[in-house]
Design an enzyme around this catalytic site. Structure first.
Site, short mmCIF file in Angstrom:
data_model
loop_
_atom_site.label_atom_id
_atom_site.label_comp_id
_atom_site.label_asym_id
_atom_site.label_seq_id
_atom_site.Cartn_x
_atom_site.Cartn_y
_atom_site.Cartn_z
CB SER A 51 -6.77 -18.15 1.05
OG SER A 51 -6.69 -18.23 2.45
CG HIS A 94 -10.54 -16.38 -0.25
ND1 HIS A 94 -11.37 -16.46 0.85
CD2 HIS A 94 -9.27 -16.44 0.23
CE1 HIS A 94 -10.63 -16.57 1.95
NE2 HIS A 94 -9.36 -16.56 1.59
#
Length: 271
Positions: free
Chosen positions: A133, A185
């Site tokens: 991610s 993230h």
């Protein structure tokens, strides 16, 4: 009607290889019943010297939903390989993928360190990050700055304006994957903006290969020292002599043996 998949693979060779690698690793993890603790990155394992986890955590997925989301996003972001006319292209893609993996992982650890040491949030000492991610969010961010008119395709049917995709996806993943790492993230987004705005620049094939060499070196030696895998051709022997570390090759019956003398590592016990 879109292009046949075969032609799209030829247009995105680097992206296709990374997706194939992540899927193969996921399959291996499922077959061997490997968990987060074996491949993931956490503050505790980092201070113990498990630096190899920065790489394994990025390429590993435990949840199939997480894998599908990341790989479907990455496939859409592979358009970067086709943007050579915009000073990007496949070389740019590979060079800065290395940067995103290493710097986003380092930024995650730095964030954990601040939260633990400054704000006394001991919970983050054992939080384990896994998944591609960070890199996906980094490329979303780069593309949103360099080509804001692009679209991000998710799961083959959901289309998001790339200019808002990093933060829309941040919310979306928090809903469908509650265990998703917000800090991970966000770290990818920060490094992505640093690359897109030119704060991190100057990568060439020479520096990329040099960086890859150091990554392999640190990966192998930290893996050996942590005891997670036994490289029989490597011997690392700590000594009490206060001199600088030395490295030498010794002849042996099976070829060459690398010996390294180092000081005992006391910092691994610090909290």
């Amino acid at each position: 009607m879109g292009k046949p998949l075969f032609y799209e693979i030829l247009e995105k060779p680097a992206t296709s290889c990374i997706i194939a690698l992540c899927c193969a690793i996921w399959f291996y993890i499922q077959r061997k019943h490997i968990g987060y603790s074996h491949v993931g990155l956490s503050y505790e394992t980092a201070i113990e010297g498990h630096y190899w986890r920065i790489i394994t955590s990025a390429l590993s997925h435990i949840s199939v939903i997480h894998l599908v989301f990341n790989m479907s996003s990455l496939w859409s972001l592979g358009v970067v390989e086709q943007l050579g006319h915009m000073s990007m292209g496949m070389e740019f893609y590979l060079q800065y993928t290395l940067v995103l993996i290493v710097l986003s992982g380092a930024l995650v650890l730095l964030s954990y360190h601040v939260l633990i040491q400054r704000f006394k949030l001991e919970y983050f000492r054992r939080v384990t990050a896994v998944g591609y991610s960070c890199v996906v969010f980094g490329w979303m961010t780069i593309l949103s700055v360099k080509q804001p008119s692009s679209k991000l395709e998710l799961f083959g049917f959901l289309s998001l304006p790339i200019s808002f995709a990093p933060f829309e996806s941040l919310i979306f993943t928090s809903i469908i994957v509650p265990q998703a790492s917000f800090i991970g993230h966000l770290s990818g987004i920060i490094v992505g903006y640093a690359i897109a705005w030119g704060l991190i620049h100057g990568m060439t094939n020479y520096w990329a290969i040099t960086m890859l060499g150091w990554i392999v070196f640190v990966f192998v030696f930290s893996l050996k020292r942590s005891g997670a895998y036994d490289f029989r051709f490597l011997e690392i022997e700590p000594v009490t002599d206060p001199s600088l570390p030395s490295v030498r090759f010794l002849a042996s019956g099976n070829g060459r043996t690398l010996q390294m003398s180092t000081l005992p590592v006391g910092a691994s016990d610090l909290v």
